[in-house]
Design a protein around this motif. Structure first.
Motif, PDB file in Angstrom:
ATOM      1  N   CYS A 141      -3.761   1.944  12.320  1.00 21.55           N
ATOM      2  CA  CYS A 141      -3.895   3.286  11.753  1.00 21.55           C
ATOM      3  C   CYS A 141      -4.892   4.054  12.618  1.00 21.55           C
ATOM      4  N   PRO A 142      -4.419   5.097  13.300  1.00 26.25           N
ATOM      5  CA  PRO A 142      -5.335   5.828  14.177  1.00 26.25           C
ATOM      6  C   PRO A 142      -6.391   6.585  13.362  1.00 26.25           C
ATOM      7  N   THR A 143      -7.547   6.758  13.960  1.00 27.70           N
ATOM      8  CA  THR A 143      -8.621   7.515  13.300  1.00 27.70           C
ATOM      9  C   THR A 143      -9.088   8.608  14.266  1.00 27.70           C
ATOM     10  N   PRO A 144      -8.279   9.667  14.410  1.00 30.92           N
ATOM     11  CA  PRO A 144      -8.612  10.710  15.385  1.00 30.92           C
ATOM     12  C   PRO A 144     -10.020  11.247  15.142  1.00 30.92           C
ATOM     13  N   ASP A 145     -10.810  11.363  16.196  1.00 30.25           N
ATOM     14  CA  ASP A 145     -12.205  11.806  16.100  1.00 30.25           C
ATOM     15  C   ASP A 145     -13.021  10.911  15.175  1.00 30.25           C
ATOM     16  N   GLY A 146     -12.519   9.694  14.911  1.00 30.64           N
ATOM     17  CA  GLY A 146     -13.278   8.765  14.087  1.00 30.64           C
ATOM     18  C   GLY A 146     -13.117   8.966  12.591  1.00 30.64           C
ATOM     19  N   VAL A 147     -12.237   9.894  12.185  1.00 30.29           N
ATOM     20  CA  VAL A 147     -12.078  10.152  10.751  1.00 30.29           C
ATOM     21  C   VAL A 147     -11.248   9.043  10.098  1.00 30.29           C
ATOM     22  N   VAL A 148     -11.790   8.441   9.063  1.00 25.07           N
ATOM     23  CA  VAL A 148     -11.157   7.319   8.373  1.00 25.07           C
ATOM     24  C   VAL A 148     -10.838   7.745   6.940  1.00 25.07           C
ATOM     25  N   ASN A 149      -9.683   7.309   6.435  1.00 22.88           N
ATOM     26  CA  ASN A 149      -9.350   7.535   5.026  1.00 22.88           C
ATOM     27  C   ASN A 149      -9.702   6.271   4.243  1.00 22.88           C
ATOM     28  N   PRO A 150     -10.766   6.320   3.432  1.00 21.94           N
ATOM     29  CA  PRO A 150     -11.205   5.098   2.729  1.00 21.94           C
ATOM     30  C   PRO A 150     -10.116   4.505   1.839  1.00 21.94           C
ATOM     31  N   LEU A 151      -9.262   5.376   1.267  1.00 23.49           N
ATOM     32  CA  LEU A 151      -8.200   4.861   0.389  1.00 23.49           C
ATOM     33  C   LEU A 151      -7.195   4.010   1.158  1.00 23.49           C
ATOM     34  N   VAL A 152      -6.956   4.358   2.412  1.00 21.40           N
ATOM     35  CA  VAL A 152      -6.027   3.567   3.216  1.00 21.40           C
ATOM     36  C   VAL A 152      -6.598   2.163   3.445  1.00 21.40           C
ATOM     37  N   LEU A 153      -7.897   2.089   3.705  1.00 18.89           N
ATOM     38  CA  LEU A 153      -8.512   0.764   3.886  1.00 18.89           C
ATOM     39  C   LEU A 153      -8.580   0.000   2.571  1.00 18.89           C
ATOM     40  N   ALA A 154      -8.802   0.723   1.482  1.00 23.64           N
ATOM     41  CA  ALA A 154      -8.793   0.051   0.172  1.00 23.64           C
ATOM     42  C   ALA A 154      -7.417  -0.524  -0.115  1.00 23.64           C
ATOM     43  N   ALA A 155      -6.385   0.257   0.191  1.00 21.43           N
ATOM     44  CA  ALA A 155      -5.012  -0.233  -0.027  1.00 21.43           C
ATOM     45  C   ALA A 155      -4.729  -1.431   0.868  1.00 21.43           C
ATOM     46  N   ALA A 156      -5.218  -1.388   2.103  1.00 18.38           N
ATOM     47  CA  ALA A 156      -5.011  -2.511   3.025  1.00 18.38           C
ATOM     48  C   ALA A 156      -5.654  -3.776   2.467  1.00 18.38           C
ATOM     49  N   ARG A 157      -6.842  -3.622   1.898  1.00 17.78           N
ATOM     50  CA  ARG A 157      -7.515  -4.796   1.345  1.00 17.78           C
ATOM     51  C   ARG A 157      -6.758  -5.328   0.127  1.00 17.78           C
ATOM     52  N   ILE A 158      -6.352  -4.421  -0.759  1.00 17.52           N
ATOM     53  CA  ILE A 158      -5.604  -4.848  -1.949  1.00 17.52           C
ATOM     54  C   ILE A 158      -4.326  -5.575  -1.551  1.00 17.52           C
ATOM     55  N   ALA A 159      -3.687  -5.082  -0.511  1.00 14.17           N
ATOM     56  CA  ALA A 159      -2.404  -5.667  -0.091  1.00 14.17           C
ATOM     57  C   ALA A 159      -2.590  -6.944   0.732  1.00 14.17           C
ATOM     58  N   GLY A 160      -3.840  -7.288   1.037  1.00 16.63           N
ATOM     59  CA  GLY A 160      -4.078  -8.543   1.753  1.00 16.63           C
ATOM     60  C   GLY A 160      -3.791  -8.477   3.242  1.00 16.63           C
ATOM     61  N   ILE A 161      -4.004  -7.314   3.840  1.00 15.59           N
ATOM     62  CA  ILE A 161      -3.793  -7.199   5.292  1.00 15.59           C
ATOM     63  C   ILE A 161      -4.947  -7.877   6.011  1.00 15.59           C
ATOM     64  N   ASP A 162      -4.607  -8.655   7.062  1.00 11.90           N
ATOM     65  CA  ASP A 162      -5.616  -9.489   7.706  1.00 11.90           C
ATOM     66  C   ASP A 162      -6.532  -8.717   8.636  1.00 11.90           C
ATOM     67  N   GLN A 163      -5.958  -7.779   9.383  1.00  9.59           N
ATOM     68  CA  GLN A 163      -6.739  -7.043  10.366  1.00  9.59           C
ATOM     69  C   GLN A 163      -6.236  -5.618  10.431  1.00  9.59           C
ATOM     70  N   VAL A 164      -7.161  -4.651  10.528  1.00 14.00           N
ATOM     71  CA  VAL A 164      -6.780  -3.241  10.683  1.00 14.00           C
ATOM     72  C   VAL A 164      -7.338  -2.741  12.013  1.00 14.00           C
ATOM     73  N   ALA A 181       3.236  -3.279   2.928  1.00 17.58           N
ATOM     74  CA  ALA A 181       2.556  -4.564   3.078  1.00 17.58           C
ATOM     75  C   ALA A 181       2.921  -5.545   1.960  1.00 17.58           C
ATOM     76  N   ILE A 182       3.090  -5.050   0.743  1.00 15.53           N
ATOM     77  CA  ILE A 182       3.303  -5.977  -0.373  1.00 15.53           C
ATOM     78  C   ILE A 182       4.624  -6.750  -0.231  1.00 15.53           C
ATOM     79  N   PRO A 183       5.732  -6.108   0.139  1.00 13.98           N
ATOM     80  CA  PRO A 183       6.950  -6.913   0.346  1.00 13.98           C
ATOM     81  C   PRO A 183       6.765  -8.000   1.408  1.00 13.98           C
ATOM     82  N   ALA A 184       5.990  -7.700   2.440  1.00  8.78           N
ATOM     83  CA  ALA A 184       5.742  -8.715   3.478  1.00  8.78           C
ATOM     84  C   ALA A 184       4.963  -9.885   2.902  1.00  8.78           C
ATOM     85  N   ARG A 185       3.929  -9.569   2.117  1.00  4.74           N
ATOM     86  CA  ARG A 185       3.135 -10.640   1.483  1.00  4.74           C
ATOM     87  C   ARG A 185       3.986 -11.464   0.536  1.00  4.74           C
ATOM     88  N   VAL A 186       4.795 -10.777  -0.274  1.00  3.90           N
ATOM     89  CA  VAL A 186       5.649 -11.485  -1.233  1.00  3.90           C
ATOM     90  C   VAL A 186       6.626 -12.394  -0.475  1.00  3.90           C
TER      91      VAL A 186
END
Lengths: 433, 433
Positions: free
Chosen positions: A161-184, A146-151
């Motif tokens: 990002c699939p969440t099989p059985d609803g399982v979410v990795n909070p770090l992935v969403l934290a990274a998405a927010r840090i990188a400035g991703i608009d929608q997940v 994501a960062i090269p795209a933003r730059v």
């Protein structure tokens, strides 16, 4: 047990060729299934994506819940420890600093003829990042894509990002927010790639799709290529370490295992001028394999694809390395700069014993998305250039056209392209009137 | 007869969308045939290539005659007129000058931490250029593909150009010689692509294959992608001209026809603020179609895919152009620079009425291999970068590793990649002893 080879052994060439050509991936043929999924998503949009997510991820979504809401992301991000958050921030900062330097310059110049020539770079409008769910869901990959795209200046950046059985990795969403991703979007597989390539009622169509994935994702990326841009189709990963007598056996063993623990089809190879070091590395690998959490994966990779190669000198190491064209190259030698200069083909070079490849995976700054399977012979790691495109510029003056136009007309006639020639001639005739 | 549209008409959006999505190519499914040809060439090398050349090109070759000899090239080059030779030389000189400016810089810098970061560019070792035989055998394409490779520093450059029934285009060989191509093989189709990707006893394996071709060549390039690098898969070509009241109807008509005469599936569109000019261009196109050598091809293209669109102002023209993302964009307006700044997506921009697109095909300097079919949204024309690859560089010092290593270790642990973390920790522990 990995192979232990000597470059001066009579059967070395055969053994080395086998190492190079080892088939490390089972070609799973999912192409027909993927074609059907893409057609379904093109035809039915959200409804198809929702059905496929129910089927593959056992998750019931609606158009309104395809994307995480801001509040949902907030809640997941709040679960991340301050230490993990700080580590992600440091990584993001360093990746951004490195990639900012990659931004290419526009150019324009005037020739003697009076013509102006040049080019300019512009970002793609929208990019989509695929992030696997489950075991291989890495927050570092979110940052690296994501960062090269933003730059580059991409205005709209979405992530699936699939969440099989609803399982979410909070770090992935934290990274998405840090990188400035608009929608997940919590969707995955070929249906996610199709949704980003063609758009649905809810998922916006993008111009470029990057990121790793399983066989379905890879096949889908190949299929939508042309409709959108894609990054490379990554194969199993590899590291090559070159060491002289200054190498540390324990450090090198851990570096080899860092690669091996990714995947049973990863490949880790040491080329060394010091046979004793080579033996010591073999022993250290075995010792660590006795206690490593991912010993089953790392052990299988090391057994099936690992090797230690003893060579006469570093020149020979360089020649073998160019045949290997490794994704990651570590130079654990006294004079790494000199050795690097002798090598042409590598995705990334880590210079000196104090630069473990793992630093490059996270916080070095350069991208960790790199060409695998010998493709470093002809391709490069992910960069800001993947999210930019160049437009060439030309402006003729009457005088410039008078200077070069007749040659264009001549070549057009030689290629039997009459209108091409006439389009130049009509202008030249105006000048001569 | 091409369409004549007004952007303020109620059905304009429908008509414009249809123009954008017009299916201009018949998808010929040759994939199974191509897979068989590639497998055959991989298995039997020269023997397969020779058999296939006999079958498709009605030409009997031996391993010794697969390539043109130096004497054969001499003899063909001698047939080229001094005027054609001079035109090719001028084109080559200008293409080389432009592409030399594209050479990217290596970079290396030291951070506050003491770490050294950077990257370097290196050429691919060997590149292969495909050149169609027969009607679409263009010497200008030889220059446009080969010169960027030479400028990039590619050491070995080979070319495949079929000679059906033994017919050779002397200008193609002259262009090959000017561009410094090392070997020219008189083979074509999927068998030529397979030979360059995998190598045979006679044809050397290359790392990158570029150049246009028919459906077989395109399918073969897709299939060998990954084994080697390829350039884009080119679709039918297109030009978009934007003109204000300063545009010259006759010049614009010839520019539109330059595109249309390439191929019945080419697309030529004029967007203008001046309805009278639009009408005059329609008339001028018809007039020229009455006498043009390739009127059948150009007329079919203009009838099926051509259009004149009258818009309110140039801002609206810019918005429509970005949706079109044309391969070639001509700005026949009083202030072309200002208009160019409002447009994001185009493969090449030709600024002002004195810059016919045909100049760019031959002698402008920029490459004429450009992204087609709206892919200018995410990709660029051929350049020296297609023949270079970047290796990233990193060198940590003990102090630099102490600064960033703990964050790498933390992220490795969060991703359950224990050996990654240990490879950093082992070094940090040495520092703390």
């Amino acid at each position: 047990m990995a192979q232990f080879l000597h470059s001066d052994a009579p059967d070395f060439e055969t053994a080395f060729s086998e190492l190079l050509s080892a088939k490390r991936e089972d070609a799973v043929d999912v192409d027909d299934a993927v074609a059907a999924i893409i057609a379904d998503v093109r035809a039915r949009g959200d409804a198809a994506v929702i059905e496929l997510t129910h089927k593959f991820d056992r998750l019931d979504l609606t158009p309104g819940t395809l994307a995480f809401s801001v509040e949902e992301v907030d809640a997941e991000v709040a679960k991340v420890s301050a230490e993990d958050r700080a580590a992600l921030d440091l990584a993001a900062e360093r990746i951004e600093a490195y990639h900012t330097r990659q931004m290419p310059e526009d150019a324009a110049w005037e020739e003697d003829t009076g013509a102006m020539l040049g080019w300019r770079w512009r970002p793609v409008d929208a990019a989509g990042l695929y992030v696997p769910g489950g075991l291989a869901s890495y927050p570092s990959s979110v940052l690296m894509n994501a960062i090269p795209a933003r730059v580059a200046g991409v205005k709209r950046l979405v992530m699936c990002c699939p969440t099989p059985d609803g399982v979410v990795n909070p770090l992935v969403l934290a990274a998405a927010r840090i990188a400035g991703i608009d929608q997940v979007f919590r969707i995955g597989g070929a249906q996610a790639v199709a949704a980003m390539a063609y758009g649905t009622e809810t998922v916006p169509a993008v111009d470029k799709i990057t990121g790793p994935g399983n066989a379905y994702v890879a096949a889908a990326k190949r299929r939508v290529f042309g409709r959108v841009g894609i990054d490379m189709i990554a194969g199993p990963s590899e590291v090559l370490v070159i060491a002289d007598e200054t190498g540390d056996a324990d450090w090198i063993a851990l570096d080899l295992l860092s690669q091996a623990e990714h995947d049973a089809s990863a490949q880790s190879v040491l080329i060394t001028t010091d046979e004793a070091l080579g033996r010591a590395v073999m022993e250290a690998v075995d010792r660590h394999l006795g206690v490593l959490q991912r010993a089953a994966i790392a052990g299988a990779s090391w057994r099936d694809f690992g090797a230690v190669i003893v060579v006469r000198d570093l020149d020979e190491a360089a020649v073998l390395t160019d045949r290997f064209a490794p994704e990651h190259l570590e130079l654990c030698v006294a004079e790494p700069d000199g050795l690097a200069g002798k090598i042409t083909h590598a995705g990334a070079i880590f210079l000196g014993s104090w630069t473990p490849e793992a630093v490059g995976d996270y916080v070095g700054g350069p991208n960790h998305v790199l060409p695998t399977a010998r493709s470093a012979r002809f391709s490069s790691g992910l960069s800001v250039l993947d999210f930019l495109k160049r437009t060439t510029l030309a402006r003729m003056t009457p005088a410039a056209l008078a200077a070069v136009g007749p040659a264009a007309e001549r070549l057009a006639i030689s290629e039997s392209l009459e209108a091409h020639g006439l389009s130049v001639r009509a202008r030249l005739d105006r000048l001569n009137r």
